[in-house]
Write a protein that holds these residues in place. Structure first.
Motif, PDB file in Angstrom:
ATOM      1  N   UNK A  62       0.845  -1.202   0.000  1.00 48.38           N
ATOM      2  CA  UNK A  62       0.000   0.000   0.000  1.00 48.38           C
ATOM      3  C   UNK A  62       0.875   1.246   0.000  1.00 48.38           C
ATOM      4  N   UNK A  63       1.898   1.245  -0.841  1.00 50.19           N
ATOM      5  CA  UNK A  63       2.761   2.413  -0.957  1.00 50.19           C
ATOM      6  C   UNK A  63       1.996   3.537  -1.630  1.00 50.19           C
ATOM      7  N   UNK A  64       2.589   4.702  -1.678  1.00 51.66           N
ATOM      8  CA  UNK A  64       1.928   5.867  -2.265  1.00 51.66           C
ATOM      9  C   UNK A  64       1.462   5.629  -3.685  1.00 51.66           C
ATOM     10  N   UNK A  65       2.301   4.973  -4.492  1.00 54.68           N
ATOM     11  CA  UNK A  65       1.901   4.726  -5.885  1.00 54.68           C
ATOM     12  C   UNK A  65       0.683   3.820  -5.972  1.00 54.68           C
ATOM     13  N   UNK A  66       0.569   2.854  -5.071  1.00 55.30           N
ATOM     14  CA  UNK A  66      -0.598   1.966  -5.092  1.00 55.30           C
ATOM     15  C   UNK A  66      -1.867   2.747  -4.789  1.00 55.30           C
ATOM     16  N   UNK A  67      -1.784   3.619  -3.839  1.00 45.47           N
ATOM     17  CA  UNK A  67      -2.952   4.404  -3.430  1.00 45.47           C
ATOM     18  C   UNK A  67      -3.437   5.319  -4.549  1.00 45.47           C
ATOM     19  N   UNK A  68      -2.501   6.016  -5.210  1.00 45.52           N
ATOM     20  CA  UNK A  68      -2.942   6.946  -6.252  1.00 45.52           C
ATOM     21  C   UNK A  68      -3.377   6.201  -7.509  1.00 45.52           C
ATOM     22  N   UNK A  69      -2.669   5.143  -7.887  1.00 46.58           N
ATOM     23  CA  UNK A  69      -3.086   4.408  -9.082  1.00 46.58           C
ATOM     24  C   UNK A  69      -4.447   3.753  -8.862  1.00 46.58           C
ATOM     25  N   UNK A  70      -4.695   3.294  -7.647  1.00 46.66           N
ATOM     26  CA  UNK A  70      -6.017   2.743  -7.332  1.00 46.66           C
ATOM     27  C   UNK A  70      -7.094   3.814  -7.487  1.00 46.66           C
ATOM     28  N   UNK A  71      -6.841   5.020  -6.996  1.00 46.62           N
ATOM     29  CA  UNK A  71      -7.797   6.123  -7.128  1.00 46.62           C
ATOM     30  C   UNK A  71      -8.056   6.464  -8.591  1.00 46.62           C
ATOM     31  N   UNK A  72      -7.007   6.352  -9.408  1.00 52.90           N
ATOM     32  CA  UNK A  72      -7.126   6.689 -10.832  1.00 52.90           C
ATOM     33  C   UNK A  72      -7.680   5.550 -11.679  1.00 52.90           C
ATOM     34  N   UNK A  73      -7.756   4.365 -11.099  1.00 51.15           N
ATOM     35  CA  UNK A  73      -8.235   3.217 -11.863  1.00 51.15           C
ATOM     36  C   UNK A  73      -7.162   2.582 -12.737  1.00 51.15           C
ATOM     37  N   UNK A  74      -5.895   2.774 -12.374  1.00 51.58           N
ATOM     38  CA  UNK A  74      -4.786   2.147 -13.098  1.00 51.58           C
ATOM     39  C   UNK A  74      -4.375   0.903 -12.323  1.00 51.58           C
ATOM     40  N   UNK A  75      -4.485  -0.278 -12.940  1.00 54.01           N
ATOM     41  CA  UNK A  75      -4.135  -1.494 -12.207  1.00 54.01           C
ATOM     42  C   UNK A  75      -2.628  -1.601 -11.943  1.00 54.01           C
ATOM     43  N   UNK A  76      -2.299  -1.842 -10.688  1.00 52.21           N
ATOM     44  CA  UNK A  76      -0.910  -2.047 -10.261  1.00 52.21           C
ATOM     45  C   UNK A  76      -0.902  -3.298  -9.394  1.00 52.21           C
ATOM     46  N   UNK A  77       0.004  -4.203  -9.711  1.00 47.13           N
ATOM     47  CA  UNK A  77      -0.031  -5.513  -9.075  1.00 47.13           C
ATOM     48  C   UNK A  77       1.352  -5.896  -8.555  1.00 47.13           C
TER      49      UNK A  77
END
Length: 188
Positions: A62-77
């Motif tokens: 749940x790093x910063x990039x995960x949080x923002x990409x989740x908000x934007x709807x960009x899948x990060x795995x």
């Protein structure tokens, strides 16, 4: 500091055909993943489909990039179990890398994404967890419109030779050298 004159003419425009690019961010300096995430944001901002795979991060990260990409709807795995010094079982880490590559390869070959980011993929390659030749083959055979960004230190020369653009982040100075610890929002 030396003062220079600003350019007075633009560089000549390339005449070639637009196609999917293979980009690598490598080196021992900071900013490899950050640069790849910037490209992901740029593509997403243009309405392009993006998928990000992180080979060393855990799926629950749940790093910063995960949080923002989740908000934007960009899948990060996250595909891994953390960096090797945190792993309790390196063979398990290697299997996670192989399983993760199978997922990433399928995404690349499917051609449904404009940009696929393979964050920290050089580490499982360098550790011998992931064989290089299948990665090279998939990158050579990817659909012509698919862009792929690979990040991590010490990119293998074979990847560099195949790539269209390679940027090496050079360490000039790092706050860790002065004893300053990692900072949330800067390094996560």
């Amino acid at each position: 500091m030396e003062i220079v004159n600003p350019p007075t003419s633009a560089s000549p425009k390339p005449e070639g055909e637009r196609r999917g690019l293979l980009l690598i961010h490598t080196g021992h300096g900071k900013g490899k993943s950050t640069a790849a995430f910037g490209l992901a944001l740029r593509a997403h901002g243009r309405g392009k489909r993006v998928k990000i795979y992180q080979f060393m991060k855990v799926p629950s990260a749940r790093f910063g990039e995960h949080r923002v990409f989740e908000q934007l709807g960009v899948p990060i795995e996250g595909l891994g179990d953390g960096f090797s010094w945190k792993s309790k079982d390196l063979e398990h880490s290697a299997q996670l890398a192989r399983d993760g590559w199978a997922r990433a390869e399928a995404t690349i070959r499917a051609g449904e994404h404009f940009l696929v980011v393979l964050d920290e993929v050089t580490y499982p390659l360098r550790y011998g967890w992931l064989p290089l030749e299948p990665v090279l083959q998939a990158l050579r055979e990817r659909p012509p419109h698919v862009h792929v960004v690979l990040t991590g230190r010490d990119a293998p020369q074979e990847l560099i030779d195949l790539a269209d653009t390679v940027t090496e982040m050079t360490l000039v100075k790092h706050h860790h050298q002065a004893g300053v610890p990692a900072q949330r929002g800067i390094e996560d």
